[in-house]
Design a protein around this motif. Structure first.
Motif, PDB file in Angstrom:
ATOM      1  N   ALA A 365       8.017  18.274  -9.009  1.00  0.00           N
ATOM      2  CA  ALA A 365       6.623  18.034  -9.375  1.00  0.00           C
ATOM      3  C   ALA A 365       6.482  16.775 -10.218  1.00  0.00           C
ATOM      4  CB  ALA A 365       6.069  19.240 -10.142  1.00  0.00           C
ATOM      5  N   LEU A 366       7.436  16.534 -11.124  1.00  0.00           N
ATOM      6  CA  LEU A 366       7.378  15.357 -11.989  1.00  0.00           C
ATOM      7  C   LEU A 366       7.462  14.067 -11.179  1.00  0.00           C
ATOM      8  CD1 LEU A 366       7.414  14.099 -14.836  1.00  0.00           C
ATOM      9  CD2 LEU A 366       9.923  14.331 -14.795  1.00  0.00           C
ATOM     10  N   PHE A 367       8.476  13.964 -10.334  1.00  0.00           N
ATOM     11  CA  PHE A 367       8.654  12.726  -9.582  1.00  0.00           C
ATOM     12  C   PHE A 367       7.640  12.592  -8.451  1.00  0.00           C
ATOM     13  CE2 PHE A 367      12.764  12.849 -11.698  1.00  0.00           C
ATOM     14  CZ  PHE A 367      12.955  11.516 -12.020  1.00  0.00           C
ATOM     15  N   ALA A 368       7.259  13.710  -7.852  1.00  0.00           N
ATOM     16  CA  ALA A 368       6.216  13.649  -6.819  1.00  0.00           C
ATOM     17  C   ALA A 368       4.902  13.178  -7.425  1.00  0.00           C
ATOM     18  CB  ALA A 368       6.039  15.016  -6.166  1.00  0.00           C
ATOM     19  N   SER A 369       4.615  13.595  -8.648  1.00  0.00           N
ATOM     20  CA  SER A 369       3.398  13.149  -9.323  1.00  0.00           C
ATOM     21  C   SER A 369       3.473  11.660  -9.642  1.00  0.00           C
ATOM     22  CB  SER A 369       3.173  13.955 -10.606  1.00  0.00           C
ATOM     23  OG  SER A 369       2.948  15.314 -10.306  1.00  0.00           O
ATOM     24  N   GLY A 370       4.665  11.171 -10.010  1.00  0.00           N
ATOM     25  CA  GLY A 370       4.849   9.738 -10.213  1.00  0.00           C
ATOM     26  C   GLY A 370       4.598   8.961  -8.938  1.00  0.00           C
ATOM     27  N   ALA A 371       5.125   9.474  -7.824  1.00  0.00           N
ATOM     28  CA  ALA A 371       4.893   8.819  -6.539  1.00  0.00           C
ATOM     29  C   ALA A 371       3.421   8.855  -6.170  1.00  0.00           C
ATOM     30  CB  ALA A 371       5.725   9.500  -5.447  1.00  0.00           C
ATOM     31  N   THR A 372       2.761   9.976  -6.445  1.00  0.00           N
ATOM     32  CA  THR A 372       1.350  10.110  -6.107  1.00  0.00           C
ATOM     33  C   THR A 372       0.488   9.131  -6.897  1.00  0.00           C
ATOM     34  OG1 THR A 372       1.700  12.451  -5.624  1.00  0.00           O
ATOM     35  CG2 THR A 372      -0.556  11.755  -5.929  1.00  0.00           C
ATOM     36  N   PHE A 373       0.865   8.840  -8.141  1.00  0.00           N
ATOM     37  CA  PHE A 373       0.153   7.831  -8.936  1.00  0.00           C
ATOM     38  C   PHE A 373       0.053   6.526  -8.153  1.00  0.00           C
ATOM     39  CE2 PHE A 373       0.223   4.182 -11.755  1.00  0.00           C
ATOM     40  CZ  PHE A 373      -0.762   4.471 -12.687  1.00  0.00           C
ATOM     41  N   PHE A 374       1.161   6.104  -7.563  1.00  0.00           N
ATOM     42  CA  PHE A 374       1.185   4.834  -6.831  1.00  0.00           C
ATOM     43  C   PHE A 374       0.586   4.956  -5.434  1.00  0.00           C
ATOM     44  CE2 PHE A 374       4.656   4.193  -9.925  1.00  0.00           C
ATOM     45  CZ  PHE A 374       4.243   2.989 -10.476  1.00  0.00           C
ATOM     46  N   VAL A 375       0.869   6.067  -4.743  1.00  0.00           N
ATOM     47  CA  VAL A 375       0.449   6.149  -3.352  1.00  0.00           C
ATOM     48  C   VAL A 375      -1.061   6.351  -3.235  1.00  0.00           C
ATOM     49  CG1 VAL A 375       0.675   8.631  -2.843  1.00  0.00           C
ATOM     50  CG2 VAL A 375       1.297   6.955  -1.110  1.00  0.00           C
ATOM     51  N   PHE A 376      -1.679   7.041  -4.195  1.00  0.00           N
ATOM     52  CA  PHE A 376      -3.131   7.155  -4.167  1.00  0.00           C
ATOM     53  C   PHE A 376      -3.788   5.805  -4.452  1.00  0.00           C
ATOM     54  CE2 PHE A 376      -4.651  11.784  -4.508  1.00  0.00           C
ATOM     55  CZ  PHE A 376      -3.619  12.238  -3.706  1.00  0.00           C
ATOM     56  N   ALA A 377      -3.210   5.049  -5.393  1.00  0.00           N
ATOM     57  CA  ALA A 377      -3.702   3.700  -5.647  1.00  0.00           C
ATOM     58  C   ALA A 377      -3.580   2.854  -4.392  1.00  0.00           C
ATOM     59  CB  ALA A 377      -2.912   3.072  -6.798  1.00  0.00           C
ATOM     60  N   LEU A 378      -2.482   3.016  -3.702  1.00  0.00           N
ATOM     61  CA  LEU A 378      -2.254   2.283  -2.463  1.00  0.00           C
ATOM     62  C   LEU A 378      -3.289   2.635  -1.405  1.00  0.00           C
ATOM     63  CD1 LEU A 378      -0.353   0.564  -0.660  1.00  0.00           C
ATOM     64  CD2 LEU A 378       1.007   2.635  -0.315  1.00  0.00           C
ATOM     65  N   ASN A 379      -3.537   3.915  -1.212  1.00  0.00           N
ATOM     66  CA  ASN A 379      -4.496   4.348  -0.199  1.00  0.00           C
ATOM     67  C   ASN A 379      -5.894   3.829  -0.498  1.00  0.00           C
ATOM     68  OD1 ASN A 379      -2.366   5.747   0.909  1.00  0.00           O
ATOM     69  ND2 ASN A 379      -2.975   7.722   0.076  1.00  0.00           N
ATOM     70  N   ALA A 380      -6.316   3.912  -1.765  1.00  0.00           N
ATOM     71  CA  ALA A 380      -7.627   3.397  -2.142  1.00  0.00           C
ATOM     72  C   ALA A 380      -7.695   1.889  -1.911  1.00  0.00           C
ATOM     73  CB  ALA A 380      -7.909   3.728  -3.606  1.00  0.00           C
ATOM     74  N   GLY A 381      -6.617   1.184  -2.254  1.00  0.00           N
ATOM     75  CA  GLY A 381      -6.586  -0.259  -2.037  1.00  0.00           C
ATOM     76  C   GLY A 381      -6.738  -0.633  -0.579  1.00  0.00           C
ATOM     77  N   LEU A 382      -6.168   0.165   0.312  1.00  0.00           N
ATOM     78  CA  LEU A 382      -6.289  -0.126   1.742  1.00  0.00           C
ATOM     79  C   LEU A 382      -7.702   0.120   2.254  1.00  0.00           C
ATOM     80  CD1 LEU A 382      -2.869   1.265   3.007  1.00  0.00           C
ATOM     81  CD2 LEU A 382      -3.620  -1.122   3.023  1.00  0.00           C
ATOM     82  N   TYR A 383      -8.413   1.104   1.685  1.00  0.00           N
ATOM     83  CA  TYR A 383      -9.809   1.315   2.083  1.00  0.00           C
ATOM     84  C   TYR A 383     -10.691   0.157   1.628  1.00  0.00           C
ATOM     85  CZ  TYR A 383      -9.373   5.983   4.033  1.00  0.00           C
ATOM     86  OH  TYR A 383      -9.062   7.051   4.853  1.00  0.00           O
TER      87      TYR A 383
END
Length: 461
Positions: A365-383
């Protein structure tokens, strides 16, 4: 102005764009962003519901791993098909009407999912629901791009895009209480609420003046823009500034309908290839993680359902924070550095988890949440980024074509992760392949065209 058959002749889109560019931020922008954002919020809510319901469905219907994968990916397949259809609809009938249609499909299908009696009907109605979700999100992002000023477009669009991870977080939060107490069907009943928005949206949100002008409906574009200008002037209690001279330079009128093949011609070929690869990599990683996490926590680590859903909520909250951070910095650092950093951060978080070992649910959960911090930013940036790359006549198609590739990632990511789990491949392999694809995405992002601070017309003239 000359006339044709008693109607004003089409004028260049330049003056329309210049008048939009000079509008100060106002309550009109807030209202529109709120209404379109409400739609996007519920689309995100509906998108994640299957993952929240999956642990319960697996027990209730005695699903195999293959059947569980089928239940999850049916909605993703619908989103892929919806993205294909919505791009053409958005450029043909308008941004607002296409969004309203997609919302209606999503909401009604959600109610049908709630009434499902088995995995087959569940998957069928999730596919239909996916048609609406896949169509709404890229076209809504296109609309928000077209009403934003170039100097603040990144922040304006991405603060709107925060609504999507907020919807994901809300789905997780609601699921923590609703699924254990009221059952999974109640989640999908809640997902039907946006039907109320579908009818109200076309009356409350003006069509994009840029789209109207590009379609040759200049008189209508003038009327719509005049109403917007009057509302902005009234709410700001100040006269509007003059349009910038550079933005009012004569342009060639082009009301011809866009063609899908134009996305693969000239300078657009590179843009389409790069942004498609970025979409695929981002969503493969995102949904490779998100779809299976609740089940991974319960089946692999033996956690109770409430704890699993709380851990999922944690990931969505950190994703929301990541989207806020990128919204605040992307107009300063640019699109390309932001995308490279977000992919790199995702690869680092997941790679570290793979190397150090996924030995407990809390560690994952800790590292997945760290990854999600970046990947959600990435997804929003692509939109934000995708609609910037294409001319108005093809902007919804371009954004939706990217959506097609993100749907391909949404489908393939969970399928591969499910196959690894079913074959006993282990969590190290699972997170290594996700980290590797994120690293590839970081390299591809180096070839992205920078769009910071340039008007949509400058980027596509």
């Amino acid at each position: 102005m000359t006339t044709v058959a008693g109607r004003p002749a089409a004028e260049p889109a330049g003056p329309i764009a210049a008048r939009l560019e000079r509008l100060p931020h106002s309550r009109w922008h807030v209202k529109v962003r709120f209404l379109i954002g409400a739609v996007t919020f519920f689309e995100a809510f509906d998108q994640l519901m299957a993952a929240s319901a999956l642990p319960v469905l697996t027990r209730e219907w005695h699903l195999t791993t293959g059947q569980a994968t089928f239940a999850v990916t049916a909605g993703s397949l619908g989103m892929l098909l919806g993205a294909l259809a919505a791009g053409s609809l958005g450029d043909r009938i308008g941004r607002v009407r296409t969004v309203a249609l997609g919302v209606a499909v999503t909401a009604l299908a959600s109610l049908a999912v709630a009434l499902s009696g088995g995995i087959e009907t569940f998957a069928l109605f999730r596919l239909v629901q996916g048609l609406g979700i896949g169509g709404v999100v890229p076209v809504a992002a296109t609309y928000i791009n077209e009403i934003a000023r170039s100097d603040r477009r990144g922040r304006f669009v991405l603060l709107y895009e925060m609504i999507f991870p907020a919807g994901l977080a809300a789905a997780s939060l609601v699921a923590v209480w609703v699924v254990p107490h009221l059952g999974w069907r109640a989640m999908f009943v809640i997902g039907a609420l946006p039907a109320l928005l579908a009818a109200a949206l076309p009356r409350q949100v003006a069509e994009s003046p840029r789209w109207l002008a590009a379609r040759g409906r200049t008189a209508e574009a003038e009327r719509v823009l005049a109403r917007i200008e009057a509302e902005v002037a009234r709410t700001t209690a100040a006269p509007l500034p003059e349009p910038a001279p550079a933005a009012t330079a004569p342009a060639t009128a082009d009301s011809s309908p866009g063609r899908l093949r134009e996305l693969f011609q000239g300078r657009y070929l590179r843009r389409t290839v790069v942004v498609s690869a970025l979409w695929f990599a981002a969503y493969y990683v995102n949904y490779g993680i998100a779809t299976w996490m609740p089940s991974l926590y319960t089946k692999t680590f033996g956690l109770d359902l409430t704890t699993a859903l709380v851990y999922t909520l944690l990931s969505n909250v950190t994703g929301l924070l990541g989207t806020l951070v990128i919204a605040l910095v992307i107009d300063r650092i640019g699109r390309r550095p932001a995308l490279v950093t977000a992919f790199g951060g995702t690869a680092l978080a997941l790679g570290t988890l793979a190397l150090t070992g996924a030995v407990s649910g809390g560690r994952v959960a800790l590292f997945a949440s760290g990854a999600t911090f970046f990947v959600f930013a990435l997804n929003a940036g692509l939109y934000l980024y995708s609609p910037e790359l294409y001319p108005t006549r093809n902007r919804a198609k371009g954004a939706a074509f990217g959506g097609l590739w993100n749907r391909a990632g949404v489908i393939l990511g969970p399928v591969v992760v499910g196959a690894i789990l079913a074959a006993g491949g282990g969590l190290t392999l699972l997170f290594t392949q996700l980290a590797g694809l994120a690293a590839v995405g970081a390299v591809i992002a180096l070839f992205a065209v920078e769009t910071k601070g340039r008007t949509l017309e400058e980027l596509n003239s």
